[in-house]
Scaffold this active site. Structure first.
Site, PDB file in Angstrom:
ATOM      1  CG  ASP A  41      35.255  33.459  33.052  1.00  0.00           C
ATOM      2  OD1 ASP A  41      35.080  32.544  33.870  1.00  0.00           O
ATOM      3  OD2 ASP A  41      34.602  34.510  33.035  1.00  0.00           O
ATOM      4  CD  GLN A  73      26.761  31.585  25.680  1.00  0.00           C
ATOM      5  OE1 GLN A  73      27.609  31.314  24.806  1.00  0.00           O
ATOM      6  NE2 GLN A  73      27.071  31.625  26.975  1.00  0.00           N
ATOM      7  CG  ASP A  74      19.142  33.479  25.376  1.00  0.00           C
ATOM      8  OD1 ASP A  74      18.070  33.074  24.879  1.00  0.00           O
ATOM      9  OD2 ASP A  74      19.634  34.599  25.126  1.00  0.00           O
ATOM     10  CD  GLU A 113       6.872  41.894  21.824  1.00  0.00           C
ATOM     11  OE1 GLU A 113       7.821  42.717  21.656  1.00  0.00           O
ATOM     12  OE2 GLU A 113       5.935  41.785  21.036  1.00  0.00           O
ATOM     13  CG  HIS A 157      32.214  36.426  36.935  1.00  0.00           C
ATOM     14  ND1 HIS A 157      31.306  35.396  37.043  1.00  0.00           N
ATOM     15  CD2 HIS A 157      33.027  36.298  38.017  1.00  0.00           C
ATOM     16  CE1 HIS A 157      31.567  34.695  38.125  1.00  0.00           C
ATOM     17  NE2 HIS A 157      32.614  35.216  38.740  1.00  0.00           N
ATOM     18  CE  LYS A 207      28.543  39.328  31.398  1.00  0.00           C
ATOM     19  NZ  LYS A 207      29.318  39.200  32.641  1.00  0.00           N
ATOM     20  NE  ARG A 223      24.814  31.657  40.682  1.00  0.00           N
ATOM     21  CZ  ARG A 223      25.143  30.422  40.297  1.00  0.00           C
ATOM     22  NH1 ARG A 223      26.131  30.241  39.429  1.00  0.00           N
ATOM     23  NH2 ARG A 223      24.501  29.357  40.785  1.00  0.00           N
ATOM     24  CE  LYS A 251      34.678  32.011  38.054  1.00  0.00           C
ATOM     25  NZ  LYS A 251      33.982  32.040  36.741  1.00  0.00           N
ATOM     26  CG  HIS A 259      26.734  41.353  35.663  1.00  0.00           C
ATOM     27  ND1 HIS A 259      26.272  40.056  35.573  1.00  0.00           N
ATOM     28  CD2 HIS A 259      25.706  42.075  36.166  1.00  0.00           C
ATOM     29  CE1 HIS A 259      25.016  40.008  36.005  1.00  0.00           C
ATOM     30  NE2 HIS A 259      24.647  41.220  36.360  1.00  0.00           N
ATOM     31  CE1 TYR A 276      23.519  34.940  33.813  1.00  0.00           C
ATOM     32  CE2 TYR A 276      25.100  35.789  32.247  1.00  0.00           C
ATOM     33  CZ  TYR A 276      24.778  34.949  33.288  1.00  0.00           C
ATOM     34  OH  TYR A 276      25.738  34.112  33.814  1.00  0.00           O
TER      35      TYR A 276
HETATM   36  C1  LIG Z   1      29.500  31.873  32.165  1.00  0.00           C
HETATM   37  C2  LIG Z   1      29.533  30.483  31.593  1.00  0.00           C
HETATM   38  C3  LIG Z   1      29.945  29.406  32.348  1.00  0.00           C
HETATM   39  N1  LIG Z   1      29.967  28.155  31.793  1.00  0.00           N
HETATM   40  C4  LIG Z   1      30.362  27.054  32.634  1.00  0.00           C
HETATM   41  C5  LIG Z   1      31.748  27.205  33.270  1.00  0.00           C
HETATM   42  C6  LIG Z   1      31.627  26.506  34.588  1.00  0.00           C
HETATM   43  O1  LIG Z   1      31.923  25.128  34.430  1.00  0.00           O
HETATM   44  C7  LIG Z   1      30.145  26.649  34.950  1.00  0.00           C
HETATM   45  C8  LIG Z   1      29.876  27.713  36.007  1.00  0.00           C
HETATM   46  O2  LIG Z   1      30.481  28.901  35.548  1.00  0.00           O
HETATM   47  P1  LIG Z   1      30.648  30.112  36.544  1.00  0.00           P
HETATM   48  O3  LIG Z   1      31.070  29.620  37.893  1.00  0.00           O
HETATM   49  O4  LIG Z   1      31.509  31.160  35.853  1.00  0.00           O
HETATM   50  O5  LIG Z   1      29.149  30.634  36.640  1.00  0.00           O
HETATM   51  P2  LIG Z   1      28.695  32.017  37.355  1.00  0.00           P
HETATM   52  O6  LIG Z   1      29.488  32.252  38.604  1.00  0.00           O
HETATM   53  O7  LIG Z   1      27.236  31.994  37.414  1.00  0.00           O
HETATM   54  O8  LIG Z   1      29.203  33.117  36.308  1.00  0.00           O
HETATM   55  C9  LIG Z   1      28.311  34.039  35.701  1.00  0.00           C
HETATM   56  O9  LIG Z   1      27.932  34.924  36.683  1.00  0.00           O
HETATM   57  C10 LIG Z   1      28.109  36.314  36.514  1.00  0.00           C
HETATM   58  C11 LIG Z   1      26.967  36.981  37.233  1.00  0.00           C
HETATM   59  C12 LIG Z   1      28.216  36.798  35.143  1.00  0.00           C
HETATM   60  O10 LIG Z   1      27.877  37.949  34.819  1.00  0.00           O
HETATM   61  C13 LIG Z   1      28.872  35.954  34.145  1.00  0.00           C
HETATM   62  O11 LIG Z   1      28.170  36.052  32.916  1.00  0.00           O
HETATM   63  C14 LIG Z   1      29.050  34.534  34.476  1.00  0.00           C
HETATM   64  O12 LIG Z   1      30.437  34.419  34.666  1.00  0.00           O
HETATM   65  O13 LIG Z   1      29.470  26.992  33.738  1.00  0.00           O
HETATM   66  C15 LIG Z   1      29.604  27.928  30.470  1.00  0.00           C
HETATM   67  O14 LIG Z   1      29.632  26.781  29.980  1.00  0.00           O
HETATM   68  N2  LIG Z   1      29.216  28.985  29.707  1.00  0.00           N
HETATM   69  C16 LIG Z   1      29.158  30.265  30.224  1.00  0.00           C
HETATM   70  O15 LIG Z   1      28.771  31.193  29.481  1.00  0.00           O
END
Ligand SMILES: Cc1cn([C@H]2C[C@H](O)[C@@H](COP(=O)(O)OP(=O)(O)O[C@H]3O[C@H](C)C(=O)[C@H](O)[C@H]3O)O2)c(=O)[nH]c1=O
Length: 207
Positions: free
Chosen positions: A166, A69-70, A51, A85, A95, A82, A192, A142, A155
């Site tokens: 964001d 949310q997952d 679990e 954020h 998280k 990554r 970004k 994070h 996560y």
């Molecule tokens: C976070 C998120 C993103 N998106 C969309 C937005 C963008 O079009 C695409 C990629 O997003 P992003 O580049 O922000 O993804 P990561 O760089 O993996 O960001 C994550 O990575 C680090 C480790 C984190 O802790 C955050 O929770 C999260 O920001 O997914 C969504 O639709 N929903 C979401 O909850």
């Protein structure tokens, strides 16, 4: 790499319907609000079952998590970064992070201005085999760096995504003192993330 502090004595013995005893372990790290969590893994000749989250078990440890949310991300190359954020209030997120495949160096940076650990971080290696998860509270940035190809991270978050809220801080900010396993020039990251501000340039977000 942060040392594990002895888990406080609130480790919970939780029984299941079959009377099998199992223990949810919660360990404080160098910044005590960030927790390393181990859930029991039941292995047999087929493999294992565990679990990974059970609300009452977590609440019994004072971790009242109402996840909404997952999320899941897959990164093809080692050295993929990554982060770092966070979402600004009122969409700040706690998280619960675990690795489904491969391994990462997972990092949480304290952004709470009133905290004695403001600007400090914890870094913890997580892998699909370690059976460990990191609980990163709201108020922290994070991020992670993958250590293997095809690493999948899953996560749970307790607030929904809000693009308008964001935000982030630059992973390569030398003042954070994070010992990443990849040099800045070799890291694979989004445009970004390349453009995120250094901590000194980040407007106050969390009190
Ligand atoms: C976070 C998120 C993103 N998106 C969309 C937005 C963008 O079009 C695409 C990629 O997003 P992003 O580049 O922000 O993804 P990561 O760089 O993996 O960001 C994550 O990575 C680090 C480790 C984190 O802790 C955050 O929770 C999260 O920001 O997914 C969504 O639709 N929903 C979401 O909850």
């Amino acid at each position: 790499m942060s040392q594990l502090f002895p888990s406080d004595d609130r480790s919970v013995l939780c029984s299941d319907g079959k009377g099998v005893r199992r223990r949810l372990e919660v360990h404080c790290l160098a910044i005590p609000d960030v927790k390393l969590i181990r859930t029991p893994r039941f292995s047999d000749t087929r493999g294992y079952f565990c679990e990974t989250f059970q609300r009452a078990d977590f609440a019994a440890q004072g971790l009242d998590c109402d996840f909404l949310q997952d999320n899941q991300s897959s990164s093809d190359r080692p050295g993929t970064v990554r982060g770092l954020h966070f979402q600004r209030p009122p969409f700040a997120q706690t998280k619960l992070v675990r690795v489904l495949r491969g391994s990462i160096l997972d990092v949480a940076v304290d952004l709470r201005r009133s905290s004695s650990s403001f600007g400090r971080h914890v870094a913890m290696e997580l892998s699909s085999e370690s059976n460990e998860q990191l609980l990163v509270p709201a108020g922290f940035a994070h991020g992670f760096c993958t250590l293997e190809p095809d690493t999948v991270v899953f996560y749970k978050v307790d607030q929904v995504y809000s693009a308008a809220h964001d935000s982030g801080v630059n992973w390569a900010d030398s003042r954070l003192g994070i010992e990443w396993p990849v040099a800045s020039a070799e890291a694979n990251l989004s445009e970004k993330d390349r453009g995120l501000p250094m901590l000194v340039d980040l407007a106050p977000v969390f009190e």
